[in-house]
Design a protein around this motif. Structure first.
Motif, PDB file in Angstrom:
ATOM      1  N   LEU A   4      -7.116 -12.295  12.971  1.00 58.80           N
ATOM      2  CA  LEU A   4      -7.934 -11.103  12.775  1.00 58.80           C
ATOM      3  C   LEU A   4      -7.349 -10.329  11.602  1.00 58.80           C
ATOM      4  CD1 LEU A   4     -10.287  -9.368  13.798  1.00 58.80           C
ATOM      5  CD2 LEU A   4      -8.636  -8.137  15.232  1.00 58.80           C
ATOM      6  N   PRO A   5      -7.988 -10.376  10.425  1.00 59.08           N
ATOM      7  CA  PRO A   5      -7.419  -9.704   9.250  1.00 59.08           C
ATOM      8  C   PRO A   5      -7.176  -8.227   9.508  1.00 59.08           C
ATOM      9  CG  PRO A   5      -9.203 -11.159   8.587  1.00 59.08           C
ATOM     10  CD  PRO A   5      -9.233 -11.101  10.096  1.00 59.08           C
ATOM     11  N   ARG A   6      -6.054  -7.758   9.023  1.00 56.40           N
ATOM     12  CA  ARG A   6      -5.680  -6.359   9.199  1.00 56.40           C
ATOM     13  C   ARG A   6      -6.496  -5.464   8.267  1.00 56.40           C
ATOM     14  NH1 ARG A   6       0.402  -7.251   7.427  1.00 56.40           N
ATOM     15  NH2 ARG A   6      -0.179  -9.285   8.306  1.00 56.40           N
ATOM     16  N   TYR A   7      -6.560  -4.190   8.610  1.00 61.59           N
ATOM     17  CA  TYR A   7      -7.183  -3.209   7.728  1.00 61.59           C
ATOM     18  C   TYR A   7      -6.108  -2.634   6.810  1.00 61.59           C
ATOM     19  CZ  TYR A   7     -11.389  -3.272  10.604  1.00 61.59           C
ATOM     20  OH  TYR A   7     -12.520  -3.668  11.274  1.00 61.59           O
ATOM     21  N   PRO A   8      -6.448  -2.339   5.567  1.00 65.40           N
ATOM     22  CA  PRO A   8      -5.441  -1.774   4.667  1.00 65.40           C
ATOM     23  C   PRO A   8      -5.059  -0.359   5.082  1.00 65.40           C
ATOM     24  CG  PRO A   8      -7.603  -1.763   3.619  1.00 65.40           C
ATOM     25  CD  PRO A   8      -7.750  -2.540   4.902  1.00 65.40           C
ATOM     26  N   THR A   9      -3.792  -0.045   4.971  1.00 67.87           N
ATOM     27  CA  THR A   9      -3.316   1.316   5.225  1.00 67.87           C
ATOM     28  C   THR A   9      -3.491   2.146   3.956  1.00 67.87           C
ATOM     29  OG1 THR A   9      -1.068   0.770   4.532  1.00 67.87           O
ATOM     30  CG2 THR A   9      -1.615   0.434   6.866  1.00 67.87           C
ATOM     31  N   MET A  10      -3.374   3.449   4.096  1.00 64.03           N
ATOM     32  CA  MET A  10      -3.462   4.320   2.925  1.00 64.03           C
ATOM     33  C   MET A  10      -2.344   4.001   1.937  1.00 64.03           C
ATOM     34  SD  MET A  10      -5.060   6.594   1.271  1.00 64.03           S
ATOM     35  CE  MET A  10      -6.200   7.188   2.528  1.00 64.03           C
ATOM     36  N   LYS A  11      -1.145   3.735   2.474  1.00 60.00           N
ATOM     37  CA  LYS A  11      -0.020   3.366   1.618  1.00 60.00           C
ATOM     38  C   LYS A  11      -0.316   2.077   0.863  1.00 60.00           C
ATOM     39  CE  LYS A  11       4.912   2.229   1.784  1.00 60.00           C
ATOM     40  NZ  LYS A  11       6.100   2.052   2.670  1.00 60.00           N
ATOM     41  N   GLY A  12      -0.916   1.110   1.580  1.00 63.57           N
ATOM     42  CA  GLY A  12      -1.249  -0.154   0.946  1.00 63.57           C
ATOM     43  C   GLY A  12      -2.288   0.007  -0.142  1.00 63.57           C
ATOM     44  N   ARG A  13      -3.298   0.845   0.098  1.00 68.97           N
ATOM     45  CA  ARG A  13      -4.331   1.067  -0.901  1.00 68.97           C
ATOM     46  C   ARG A  13      -3.766   1.732  -2.151  1.00 68.97           C
ATOM     47  NH1 ARG A  13      -9.517   0.160   0.175  1.00 68.97           N
ATOM     48  NH2 ARG A  13     -10.237  -0.100   2.323  1.00 68.97           N
ATOM     49  N   LEU A  14      -2.909   2.710  -1.960  1.00 68.28           N
ATOM     50  CA  LEU A  14      -2.312   3.395  -3.114  1.00 68.28           C
ATOM     51  C   LEU A  14      -1.436   2.441  -3.912  1.00 68.28           C
ATOM     52  CD1 LEU A  14      -1.392   6.828  -1.464  1.00 68.28           C
ATOM     53  CD2 LEU A  14      -3.264   6.347  -3.060  1.00 68.28           C
ATOM     54  N   ALA A  15      -0.665   1.592  -3.200  1.00 70.79           N
ATOM     55  CA  ALA A  15       0.213   0.643  -3.898  1.00 70.79           C
ATOM     56  C   ALA A  15      -0.599  -0.407  -4.643  1.00 70.79           C
ATOM     57  CB  ALA A  15       1.145  -0.017  -2.894  1.00 70.79           C
ATOM     58  N   SER A  16      -1.764  -0.788  -4.085  1.00 72.02           N
ATOM     59  CA  SER A  16      -2.559  -1.833  -4.725  1.00 72.02           C
ATOM     60  C   SER A  16      -3.124  -1.390  -6.067  1.00 72.02           C
ATOM     61  CB  SER A  16      -3.699  -2.254  -3.794  1.00 72.02           C
ATOM     62  OG  SER A  16      -4.661  -1.223  -3.659  1.00 72.02           O
ATOM     63  N   ARG A  17      -3.300  -0.072  -6.245  1.00 75.48           N
ATOM     64  CA  ARG A  17      -3.824   0.436  -7.520  1.00 75.48           C
ATOM     65  C   ARG A  17      -2.840   0.212  -8.665  1.00 75.48           C
ATOM     66  NH1 ARG A  17      -6.317   6.352  -5.726  1.00 75.48           N
ATOM     67  NH2 ARG A  17      -7.844   5.541  -4.204  1.00 75.48           N
ATOM     68  N   LYS A  18      -1.550   0.159  -8.315  1.00 81.19           N
ATOM     69  CA  LYS A  18      -0.517  -0.017  -9.338  1.00 81.19           C
ATOM     70  C   LYS A  18      -0.086  -1.472  -9.494  1.00 81.19           C
ATOM     71  CE  LYS A  18       1.348   4.575  -8.271  1.00 81.19           C
ATOM     72  NZ  LYS A  18       2.556   5.342  -7.827  1.00 81.19           N
ATOM     73  N   ALA A  19      -0.605  -2.355  -8.644  1.00 82.06           N
ATOM     74  CA  ALA A  19      -0.184  -3.756  -8.678  1.00 82.06           C
ATOM     75  C   ALA A  19      -0.565  -4.408 -10.004  1.00 82.06           C
ATOM     76  CB  ALA A  19      -0.820  -4.520  -7.525  1.00 82.06           C
ATOM     77  N   GLN A  20       0.351  -5.199 -10.541  1.00 80.86           N
ATOM     78  CA  GLN A  20       0.107  -5.910 -11.788  1.00 80.86           C
ATOM     79  C   GLN A  20      -0.677  -7.186 -11.507  1.00 80.86           C
ATOM     80  OE1 GLN A  20       1.005  -4.788 -14.940  1.00 80.86           O
ATOM     81  NE2 GLN A  20       1.527  -2.917 -13.820  1.00 80.86           N
ATOM     82  N   ILE A  21      -1.661  -7.462 -12.344  1.00 76.09           N
ATOM     83  CA  ILE A  21      -2.470  -8.672 -12.201  1.00 76.09           C
ATOM     84  C   ILE A  21      -2.209  -9.575 -13.406  1.00 76.09           C
ATOM     85  CG2 ILE A  21      -4.800  -9.619 -12.071  1.00 76.09           C
ATOM     86  CD1 ILE A  21      -5.682  -7.049 -10.716  1.00 76.09           C
TER      87      ILE A  21
END
Length: 254
Positions: free
Chosen positions: A185-202
């Motif tokens: 069952l895939p987890r839901y993103p946390t607020m911390k996770g969403r904020l960190a994903s904005r800075k993630a390098q692709i």
């Protein structure tokens, strides 16, 4: 993982009826592959996440960064986008060639992956081919339809659900698997996770424009003209029995 039209969107096709018209569609991650990202995150957590990485890779347009950043918010630790130049037919063969090249680049820089997870099939094309083609090109074993993964001493134990129970496969690392929705069952993103994903390098990798492809063809089904049928009533009581016997004898049944 793959960027696909969101469930519930109105699907239209292009004028030549060969592809889906994506002009006014919403997009999401293909469900099988969303479960693959979750499974990878859970495996690294069992192994000690600080020493293992979850590299999430997709092939698609620049807009696919939306799905990559979502993956980063739910456990992806590194992101890679294989750009898909416009004007090409990204069929399973061409897609597999591009992903294989990208995996080789990533492994040359960071070491060999213990496990490569694919969705069993994408939600839009449903081709079932890409994972098998990539694994074959990389000379690694693969099993599809997986609904359970355990860590073993030299690799992994995979379980495939069947009508009679489960088939169990033992694979030495490095290997590949195609997982099905429902493995977790895939987890839901946390607020911390969403904020960190904005800075993630692709990391951007260019898909090979000259990769071999099979192409598509439009097929029409021409049905034969309907023939008029004739119905003969042999009778509606026991008196019809001799007529039935005569007919069966004529047909060679008796």
């Amino acid at each position: 993982m793959k960027r696909v039209p969101a469930v519930g969107s109105r699907i239209n096709v292009t004028p030549d009826s060969s592809q889906v018209d994506t002009a006014h569609l919403g997009f999401t991650t293909s469900p099988h592959e969303e479960c693959a990202v979750e499974e990878a995150a859970q495996i690294t957590e069992r192994l000690d996440g600080d020493d293992h990485a979850v590299v999430v890779l997709t092939l698609g347009p620049e807009e696919s960064t939306e799905q990559l950043r979502y993956a980063a918010s739910v456990g992806g630790t590194a992101l890679a986008l294989v750009t898909a130049p416009g004007g090409l037919d990204w069929d399973p063969q061409r897609t597999a060639v591009a992903i294989t090249d990208a995996v080789r680049v990533l492994e040359a820089a960071g070491g060999q992956f213990d496990l490569i997870l694919f969705g069993n099939e994408s939600a839009d094309g449903g081709n079932f081919q890409v994972g098998i083609r990539v694994a074959h090109a990389l000379n690694r074993p693969i099993v599809n339809g997986i609904k359970g993964i355990d860590i073993a001493e030299n690799g992994f134990v995979a379980r495939r659900e069947t009508d009679a129970g489960y088939e169990v496969y033992e694979l030495d690392a490095p290997c590949a698997m195609g997982v099905k929705e429902g493995i977790n069952l895939p987890r839901y993103p946390t607020m911390k996770g969403r904020l960190a994903s904005r800075k993630a390098q692709i990391q951007l990798l260019e898909g090979a424009q000259d990769a071999a492809a099979g192409g598509q063809a439009r097929v029409r089904l021409h049905r034969p003209p309907e023939r008029a049928s004739t119905t003969v009533v042999l009778g509606d009581s026991a008196e019809a029995a001799p007529a039935v016997v005569d007919l069966l004898d004529e047909l060679g049944v008796l």
